[in-house]
Design an enzyme around this catalytic site. Structure first.
Site, PDB file in Angstrom:
ATOM      1  N   ARG A 455       0.233  13.127 -36.411  1.00 61.94           N
ATOM      2  CA  ARG A 455       1.368  12.469 -35.369  1.00 61.94           C
ATOM      3  C   ARG A 455       1.600  11.150 -35.688  1.00 61.94           C
ATOM      4  NH1 ARG A 455       2.269  15.632 -30.825  1.00 61.94           N
ATOM      5  NH2 ARG A 455       0.663  17.081 -30.152  1.00 61.94           N
ATOM      6  N   GLU A 484      -6.563  17.688 -33.546  1.00 62.16           N
ATOM      7  CA  GLU A 484      -6.351  18.148 -32.463  1.00 62.16           C
ATOM      8  C   GLU A 484      -6.604  19.789 -32.541  1.00 62.16           C
ATOM      9  OE1 GLU A 484      -2.366  17.682 -30.882  1.00 62.16           O
ATOM     10  OE2 GLU A 484      -2.234  15.617 -31.242  1.00 62.16           O
ATOM     11  N   GLU A 495       6.586  22.304 -30.807  1.00 57.54           N
ATOM     12  CA  GLU A 495       6.547  20.676 -30.420  1.00 57.54           C
ATOM     13  C   GLU A 495       6.659  19.924 -31.828  1.00 57.54           C
ATOM     14  OE1 GLU A 495       3.357  17.703 -28.234  1.00 57.54           O
ATOM     15  OE2 GLU A 495       2.575  19.358 -29.588  1.00 57.54           O
ATOM     16  N   ASP A 552      16.932  20.898 -30.387  1.00 53.47           N
ATOM     17  CA  ASP A 552      17.932  20.087 -29.556  1.00 53.47           C
ATOM     18  C   ASP A 552      18.591  18.938 -30.406  1.00 53.47           C
ATOM     19  OD1 ASP A 552      19.186  18.842 -27.709  1.00 53.47           O
ATOM     20  OD2 ASP A 552      17.478  17.625 -26.776  1.00 53.47           O
ATOM     21  N   HIS A 774       1.655  26.619 -21.120  1.00 56.84           N
ATOM     22  CA  HIS A 774       1.194  27.367 -22.466  1.00 56.84           C
ATOM     23  C   HIS A 774       2.477  27.568 -22.951  1.00 56.84           C
ATOM     24  CE1 HIS A 774      -3.025  27.356 -21.103  1.00 56.84           C
ATOM     25  NE2 HIS A 774      -2.660  28.097 -20.058  1.00 56.84           N
ATOM     26  N   CYS A 776       3.163  28.316 -26.017  1.00 56.77           N
ATOM     27  CA  CYS A 776       3.308  29.306 -27.097  1.00 56.77           C
ATOM     28  C   CYS A 776       3.456  30.590 -26.064  1.00 56.77           C
ATOM     29  CB  CYS A 776       1.890  29.401 -27.819  1.00 56.77           C
ATOM     30  SG  CYS A 776       0.425  29.344 -26.648  1.00 56.77           S
TER      31      CYS A 776
END
Length: 808
Positions: A455, A484, A495, A552, A774, A776
């Protein structure tokens, strides 16, 4: 991946010397015309031997004849005889009284049955030959204004003096008295032949009206006559259809005159063709129009753009309905068997392409491009259509992919997804074979594009991963955030896209400039040594389309037009890419203030040279340094004047949207096509690429409520009622945050809210906990909060502070 251009997606024939897109060219006489059976006519088998041979010789001599219209004996197959509900239930009774148009028969009132296959003076139009060999997509946005085609002499027209007022007076008298004789005479005379149609509706019967911009049709009179037609008795309506048949049966001895084209243009607007009982006649009309020359098509295109929006939409809807009902008839017995009228759909689609071309000539268009979508095609075998178009270049086989304007964005998405899945499977299979051939142990991870990123180094890690795994870009994407504990079932991928796009497009990053006036991003013109990050953005967009992820991203429409220039990467690496024709309207969508200033320059009434004192030179600031660029050789020495200001504006717009950002956009272009190289891109409009990449920003939370599934809750439960009361009352910003929280994206996919498969599950945790999502699975876990106020408070906190996976 280098691809040669596939069969082009055609919409309309171009002018002489401009090339012919597939499906737009009609090959005269190169394919056998349909036999008499195709019209639904079954002839008696009498005197076969000698008569059959004579018929064959006669056909060869006569050349082109009109395909037959069914007689009463086959009215059931032709769809001209239906039950009491059908408007033209007795049409078969009247059609049998039409005389045979044989040589030597001059009396039209002869009470003999219509047996069209034996007509000597008729003609069979050549079958549609859809050439799909052309390897370059043609644009229908521009057409030649005039065509130097030989114009046949116009025959003299009968003198008709009836005006709109006279006709309306006759209609009022007929309605009042019940005597429709005058109206019947008008309709039966007017539609009896193409000459009579012109005599009635031509503005000036003595003027040729051979210009491409003026059809010479009295549109108001046509509209009044058609509006009144469906309110007349059936015998009047039948007389019109009888006259149309007469017109279609007239002998064709040479090229069509402009009066013929005017008649076709008028007949296409006939509202009677909305009724399935008239479809056999309608099909022959469409076939004749489809078989016209390119020059004649151009006249029809330009004349059609002058039709009012209402009438234009009606004609388009009528054609779409005709195609739909031929594909999926409610009553199959209404029409001839599909195998005997295979030319119906190609003819209608061809004529529809003329209206699509006319629509594209006007800015703004007459109707939306989405009004040409036929959702019925969503239910046919799209991949068969796609493969026919892609592979059958040597044949004359028809495919809807030759006319992509008729295929909905949802159907195109299916084609692209299945095409991408096939490519993914092919790449993964090859990797597996390579492993086995080297006697190495297969690893399931080799079937995916595995991206591992931190990240804290999101952009650099992503760039390195995609550059290192170029050969795997067409595999299914899986993302892992280092440190993670998240298993990527789709949510991590979503994400990753969101965070990466957000960081790259941040103003501090300097790759893109955000224009507040237009609320969109555009490429920074700053020069640099490495444009690899622009390639990364292009690859991200390609991966998003490939993996059905909505992004986006706020690019102007011009960006997607450039992205399809050309839609297939050229084999010549020196060829220019991402260069398209741009206008002041394109600049308005990005830099409206500058575009307004240039527009003022074009309309300035004073002396431009003396008052503005400008040259063909522009200035840009780059890292605090002002640099100058000439718009043309020695531009700094050429003043902008009243005479050359249009050239100045065009060069300035081209500089801003093409030349100044060429290297940046070329890297972006190659990045996108490194993932998305597919013939399916030829089917897309720029607007459709934008929807596939970004989805739709327009949210309909009521539609989401209707399609939501529940687990542990019923839609009537108090907590669920509280939830929707709160959500429907949210501002647009909070609704987007909720959508992003639950699905990983705040955009709506192509199929609408229903395609999200959104689910609300009951969480058995304490009501002190926040909602959990969630992404996914597009699933929201909602505790049973006690009241609406508590639910609103917890929900806002949850959706406003959500980012990351794992235990932290």
């Amino acid at each position: 991946m280098s691809l040669q251009s596939p069969p082009a997606a055609a919409e309309l024939p171009l002018g002489p010397g401009e090339g012919h897109p597939p499906g737009a060219e009609l090959s005269q006489g190169s394919a056998a015309a349909p036999s008499a059976e195709e019209g639904g006519e079954e002839e008696e088998e009498e005197g076969e031997g000698e008569k059959e041979k004579e018929k064959e010789k006669e056909k060869e001599k006569e050349g082109e004849k009109l395909p037959p219209i069914p007689s009463a004996s086959t009215a059931a197959a032709g769809g001209l005889e239906e039950g009491a509900k059908n408007q033209f239930s007795t049409f078969s009774n009247f059609i049998t009284t039409i005389n045979q148009k044989k040589e030597g028969i001059g009396n039209r009132n002869s009470p003999t049955q219509l047996v069209i296959p034996n007509i000597k003076n008729g003609r069979d139009l050549p079958a549609l030959c859809l050439d799909v060999r052309q390897k370059k997509r043609m644009s229908m946005d521009t057409l030649p204004q005039e065509l130097k085609a030989p114009i046949p002499p116009e025959p003299s027209l009968p003198i008709r003096t009836k005006t709109v007022k006279d006709f309306q007076d006759d209609m009022e008298k007929s309605k009042a008295s019940g005597d429709w004789k005058a109206v019947h005479n008008f309709y039966s005379t007017t539609f009896d032949s193409f000459l009579e149609i012109n005599a009635a509706f031509k503005k000036d019967t003595n003027a040729p009206f051979n210009t491409i911009e003026d059809s010479g049709i009295d549109a108001n009179f046509v509209n009044v006559v058609y509006d009144a037609l469906l309110n007349t008795p059936q015998d009047v309506q039948k007389s019109v259809l009888k006259g149309i048949i007469n017109g279609l049966l007239q002998e064709w001895t040479g090229p069509r005159t402009k009066d013929d084209l005017r008649a076709y243009c008028i007949l296409l607007q006939n509202p009677q063709f909305s009724n399935t009982s008239t479809y056999v006649i309608y099909a022959h009309l469409l076939r004749q129009i489809a078989a016209l020359t390119e020059a004649d098509h151009h006249f029809l295109v330009h004349w059609s753009k002058k039709i009012s929006q209402k009438r234009f939409k009606q004609v388009v809807d009528r054609l779409l309905q005709f195609i739909s009902l031929r594909l999926f008839p409610a009553k199959p017995e209404e029409f001839p068997p599909m195998v005997k009228c295979t030319w119906w759909i190609p003819s209608a689609t061809k004529v529809l392409s003329l209206f699509n071309a006319a629509n594209s000539l006007i800015s703004p268009p007459i109707i939306s491009y989405t009004d040409f979508y036929n959702s019925t095609l969503d239910h046919i075998d799209l991949m068969e259509e796609y493969h026919n178009w892609q592979c059958c270049g040597n044949s004359h086989r028809f495919s809807f992919c030759q006319y992509p304007f008729i295929i909905s964005i949802a159907a195109k998405k299916v084609i692209i997804q299945r095409d991408s899945e096939q490519q993914m499977i092919s790449i993964a299979r090859q990797s597996l074979v390579d492993k086995v051939s080297r006697r190495q142990k297969p690893d399931m991870n080799m079937l995916f594009l595995n991206v591992k990123v931190r990240r804290t180094h999101l952009v650099s890690d992503s760039l390195d991963e995609l550059a290192r795994k170029k050969a795997d870009l067409k595999k299914k994407l899986k993302v892992t955030f280092v440190g993670e504990a998240g298993l990527d079932m789709g949510g991590l991928t979503k994400e990753w896209f969101l965070l990466l796009i957000r960081q790259i497009f941040h103003p501090d990053y300097g790759m893109f400039t955000y224009h507040k006036d237009s609320q969109c991003h555009w490429f920074s013109s700053f020069k640099c040594d490495n444009y690899s990050e622009f390639r990364l953005v292009g690859a991200l967009m390609g991966l998003a389309v490939y993996n059905s992820i909505t992004l986006d991203i706020r690019f102007p429409p011009c960006c997607y037009k450039k992205l399809l220039s050309p839609p297939i990467v050229p084999c010549d690496h020196n060829a220019l890419v991402g260069i398209c024709a741009v206008t002041l309207d394109d600049l308005f969508q990005i830099m409206p203030e500058l575009a307004h200033g240039l527009s003022e320059l074009l309309s300035y009434e004073g002396n431009v040279e003396e008052d503005f004192y400008s040259t063909f030179q522009v200035f840009q600031e780059e890292f605090g340094v002002i640099k100058s660029y000439n718009l043309k050789p020695n531009g700094d020495k050429i003043p902008v004047t009243n005479r050359n200001r249009k050239e100045y504006v065009q060069l300035y717009v081209d500089f801003l949207l093409n030349r100044s950002i060429y290297k940046q956009f070329a890297a972006f272009y190659y990045g996108f096509h490194s993932v998305c190289a597919s013939y399916a891109l030829l089917l897309l409009r720029p607007e459709e690429v934008e929807i596939l990449v970004c989805g739709s920003p327009e949210l309909d939370m009521s539609a989401l409520q209707r399609s939501t599934q529940y687990e542990g809750y019923q839609k009537t439960d108090l907590t669920i009622r509280y939830f929707w009361d709160v959500v429907l009352g949210f501002s647009l910003d909070l609704q987007k945050k909720l959508l992003h929280f639950a699905t990983g994206s705040d955009r709506v996919p192509v199929g609408g809210m229903a395609d999200l498969n959104f689910k609300i599950s009951r969480s058995e945790t304490s009501t002190n906990w926040l909602p959990v999502a969630h992404t996914c699975f597009n699933q929201l876990c909602l505790p049973p909060y006690k009241n609406k106020k508590e639910l609103r408070q917890k929900l806002i906190i949850g959706i406003s502070n959500a980012e990351g996976f794992g235990l932290e």
